[in-house]
Design a protein around this motif. Structure first.
Motif, mmCIF file in Angstrom:
data_model
loop_
_atom_site.group_PDB
_atom_site.id
_atom_site.type_symbol
_atom_site.label_atom_id
_atom_site.label_comp_id
_atom_site.label_asym_id
_atom_site.label_seq_id
_atom_site.Cartn_x
_atom_site.Cartn_y
_atom_site.Cartn_z
ATOM 1 N N VAL A 98 0.864 -1.147 0.086
ATOM 2 C CA VAL A 98 -0.013 0.046 0.097
ATOM 3 C C VAL A 98 0.879 1.375 0.177
ATOM 4 O O VAL A 98 1.631 1.339 0.803
ATOM 5 C CB VAL A 98 -0.979 0.124 1.269
ATOM 6 N N ARG A 99 0.643 2.056 -1.026
ATOM 7 C CA ARG A 99 1.521 3.469 -0.992
ATOM 8 C C ARG A 99 0.815 4.810 -1.091
ATOM 9 O O ARG A 99 -0.540 4.595 -1.479
ATOM 10 C CB ARG A 99 2.211 3.323 -2.532
ATOM 11 N N PRO A 113 9.741 5.506 3.456
ATOM 12 C CA PRO A 113 10.056 4.346 4.485
ATOM 13 C C PRO A 113 9.156 3.238 4.289
ATOM 14 O O PRO A 113 7.717 3.749 3.993
ATOM 15 C CB PRO A 113 10.381 5.085 5.872
ATOM 16 N N VAL A 114 9.235 2.104 4.803
ATOM 17 C CA VAL A 114 8.442 1.145 4.771
ATOM 18 C C VAL A 114 8.174 0.441 5.871
ATOM 19 O O VAL A 114 8.704 0.345 6.870
ATOM 20 C CB VAL A 114 8.889 -0.106 3.847
ATOM 21 N N ILE A 115 6.651 0.500 6.190
ATOM 22 C CA ILE A 115 6.265 -0.380 7.651
ATOM 23 C C ILE A 115 5.822 -1.752 7.045
ATOM 24 O O ILE A 115 5.139 -1.865 6.189
ATOM 25 C CB ILE A 115 4.893 0.265 8.061
ATOM 26 N N PRO A 138 -3.656 0.445 7.480
ATOM 27 C CA PRO A 138 -2.518 1.242 6.619
ATOM 28 C C PRO A 138 -2.734 2.476 6.511
ATOM 29 O O PRO A 138 -1.841 3.324 6.512
ATOM 30 C CB PRO A 138 -2.224 0.385 5.437
ATOM 31 N N THR A 139 -3.954 2.948 6.209
ATOM 32 C CA THR A 139 -4.275 4.196 5.670
ATOM 33 C C THR A 139 -3.745 5.562 6.469
ATOM 34 O O THR A 139 -3.228 6.407 5.896
ATOM 35 C CB THR A 139 -5.680 4.561 5.579
ATOM 36 N N TYR A 140 -3.792 5.391 7.814
ATOM 37 C CA TYR A 140 -3.390 6.637 8.633
ATOM 38 C C TYR A 140 -1.825 6.930 8.348
ATOM 39 O O TYR A 140 -1.282 7.916 8.085
ATOM 40 C CB TYR A 140 -3.500 6.299 10.190
ATOM 41 N N TYR A 146 4.299 6.931 4.459
ATOM 42 C CA TYR A 146 5.001 5.827 4.552
ATOM 43 C C TYR A 146 4.576 4.764 3.252
ATOM 44 O O TYR A 146 2.932 4.820 3.144
ATOM 45 C CB TYR A 146 4.653 5.066 6.035
ATOM 46 N N ASN A 147 5.115 3.712 3.183
ATOM 47 C CA ASN A 147 4.838 2.457 2.357
ATOM 48 C C ASN A 147 4.305 1.414 3.518
ATOM 49 O O ASN A 147 5.000 1.672 4.508
ATOM 50 C CB ASN A 147 5.807 2.108 1.323
#
Length: 647
Positions: A98-99, A113-115, A138-140, A146-147
């Motif tokens: 999700v980007r 950065p990636v979570i 993930p949206t927040y 963040y990715n």
């Protein structure tokens, strides 16, 4: 509840899906204000000898904050499904990315950065934010730059391979996934990790491999010691949560992958691999345990799958969220202690939550630091993006105090500012209502016979705790969750007189009980409760111990003021020893940690039972002896007692 009845089927389904998010059988910079432990803490006696200030009693919510959550940077998000992530042995795992997206719905070109979240329950389910299991979804974070990468663990969801929960291979995969995210073209090389329970444990396992780019993690309700935390607490098999969990893991592994239409051969191959391989792993393991085989005892299998075995290698900043009624009530604080001893920047919030509540994080804001999403943003922005998160405003430990409803702050979980307080059992108790005494002075001689009944534990909060909080989702007003009095009638109860001043404690508790058994064995299931003036009995915490597994390993046990507060038993076949006829022996029962106050005018109660239904059950060969009477002894010759870490 009448107006909520139509929602019950939906809530049951959500709760059952939610249970699949549960764990497997498994330095601060000067500007940040985050604290780090100057020395090493272990689970042995020296671990409780650090100098720390006393707990601050002011409610966290009343403290002003310099930090404010920043607004979103991007208007939308876009997802790419089933990215191939090839492991070093050739097995292909799959991930959904999700980007952030611009106003036209296109992914932004900037490297971010990636979570990472690794799950065993199908990324399509977890990534959708179903039941709030991953927190705010993930949206927040994605809209704030963040990715977010969701990955199915080996042998689950749409990933290839056979699932073997937290095996060395799966744990190696976790580190490889982070390294993969670190070097992708849409990544700026910095990686964080998030998620609850299974996903929380995966973070610790990944961090133990020290993958490049990993900057911070945020595990919710993670476990530390697979065997003692959940699989066989006290030496009996968990039959409440584990069957449900194993069924749901395998069930979600059979959801057809999204690439079924584009690559049916690969998708069908993955499904068959899951059906055959995963079923063989789980069914064989469960059957052997039920029959009293090797999986019924602690050993290399569980050590390989326990985060506590790898925690010395974890140095990354870690934010823990735990629950006082959680499946991992024991494990999460243990992880905090070990990370603190490592010198890792670490924070912990412990709330009055069961597993589903702790996983969703919906009530984390009550600790006074904002919502779960805001806390994650604050943590990751500080450690990954270099923004000042004013982390010094967040105490190393923020814990909810049962009995007062206050949120207490402190620099450590258990430390030198505490003292060991003992309460001795006194006189004789009988099932059905006769209550023995409890107090700090020498107890009266007594002999209480316990007849184990296979309903003990059923009408208590233990039932909800060890089914991961599902029952609370379906029937939150269940009387047995509010009042433990009915269940106490089935066991042996000992209680104090009305307290003349509050009795406070925080941390793990030990009960040393002198017992004999007609069958030479049996289960001691104990409960610590608060008895209000109106007779309401509030269960504060509990513990369990099989008599034949009573061997104590002092070097791995915890002490305060020289007194045992957390026993360590090996739980191996070689160290198991039944009592001889007429033998009276002390048995140390580990009572899971909590924070509580029993107020003035209330009474402290301690209850002993022989079962904890539906939580624990003896393996089949031991079942006949589980129902035989056990005798508990009190008095100067047999000083049965409970040792609390005071506050």
């Amino acid at each position: 509840m009448n107006n909520a009845l139509p929602r019950r089927p939906r809530r049951v389904l959500i709760a059952m899906a939610a249970a699949s998010a549960v764990g497997a059988t498994v330095l601060a910079s000067p500007t940040s204000g985050a604290s780090a432990a100057p020395g090493r803490t272990t689970t042995a006696a020296p671990s409780l000898t650090q100098t720390v200030p006393a707990t601050t009693a002011a409610p966290a919510a009343q403290r002003p904050s310099k930090w404010r959550p920043r607004p979103q940077q991007y208007p939308g998000t876009v997802k790419k499904t089933d990215l191939k992530i090839r492991m070093d042995d050739g097995v292909v795992l799959r991930g959904d990315l999700v980007r952030p997206a611009n106003a036209q719905g296109e992914p932004v070109r900037k490297k971010l950065p990636v979570i990472v979240m690794i799950t065993a329950y199908n990324k399509a389910v977890i990534g959708s934010g179903a039941a709030g299991l991953g927190g705010p979804g993930p949206t927040y974070l994605v809209k704030r730059g963040y990715n977010y990468l969701f990955v199915d663990a080996r042998g689950t969801g749409s990933s290839e391979g056979t699932w073997e929960a937290f095996s060395a291979r799966e744990n190696k995969d976790a580190g490889k996934i982070v390294a993969w995210a670190h070097r992708q073209p849409w990544s700026n090389g910095k990686v964080g990790m998030a998620g609850a329970s299974y996903m929380g444990i995966s973070q610790l396992m990944a961090a133990g491999h020290k993958p490049p780019g990993l900057e911070a993690i945020f595990p919710q309700v993670p476990g530390a010691d697979v065997y003692r935390d959940i699989v066989a607490s006290g030496g009996q098999l968990d039959v409440g949560f584990m069957p449900l969990w194993l069924g749901l893991v395998n069930g979600t592994a059979l959801i057809p992958p999204a690439y079924l239409s584009s690559d049916p051969a690969s998708a069908i191959g993955v499904l068959l691999e899951h059906l055959i391989g995963n079923g063989t792993f789980t069914m064989t393991l469960a059957l052997q345990a039920l029959l009293g085989g090797n999986p019924m005892y602690d050993g290399p299998f569980y050590r390989e799958r326990s985060a506590i075995e790898y925690i010395d290698k974890v140095k990354v900043p870690t934010f823990l969220v735990g629950g006082e009624y959680d499946l991992f009530q024991r494990g999460t604080p243990m992880i905090f202690d070990e990370l603190k001893s490592n010198g890792a920047p670490v924070k912990m919030i412990l709330g009055p939550w069961d597993h589903l509540e702790g996983s969703s994080g919906l009530e984390v804001h009550k600790a006074g630091y904002g919502t779960l999403g805001e806390l994650q943003l604050r943590w990751f922005d500080h450690w990954i993006k270099g923004r000042n998160g004013h982390l010094g405003e967040i105490a190393p430990v923020t814990a909810y105090e049962q009995g007062s409803g206050r949120w207490l702050r402190s620099r450590s979980w258990v430390g030198r500012h505490q003292d060991a307080r003992q309460q001795l059992l006194s006189g004789t108790s009988m099932q059905g209502g006769r209550i023995g005494g409890l107090g700090p002075k020498r107890g009266k001689t007594g002999k209480s016979v316990l007849l184990p009944l296979p309903v003990q534990g059923l009408c208590s909060r233990s039932t909800n705790q060890w089914t991961a909080g599902i029952l609370n989702q379906v029937w939150p007003e269940m009387p047995c969750f509010k009042n433990n009095n009915i269940d106490d009638y089935t066991g042996l109860a000992f209680q104090t007189r009305k307290l003349q001043k509050p009795f406070t404690f925080r941390g793990p508790i030990n009960a040393r009980l002198f017992v004999s058994s007609i069958g030479g064995d049996g289960m001691l299931s104990v409960t610590v409760s608060d008895v209000a003036p109106d007779g309401t009995v509030s269960r504060l915490t509990g513990g369990w111990q099989v008599i034949s597994h009573r061997k104590l390993v002092r070097s791995k046990s915890r002490y305060l003021d020289g007194k045992l507060i957390q026993p360590f038993h090996p739980f191996t076949k070689a160290t198991r020893q039944k009592l001889k006829p007429g033998q009276v022996a002390p048995v140390d029962v580990e009572i899971f940690p909590t924070t509580a106050v029993v107020n003035k005018g209330h009474r402290l109660r301690f209850t002993i039972a022989g079962f904890d239904v539906p939580h624990l059950l003896a393996p089949v060969p031991d079942l006949p002896g589980q129902a035989l009477p056990i005798t508990v002894y009190t008095g100067p010759k047999h000083p049965s007692r409970i040792t609390f870490p005071g506050r």
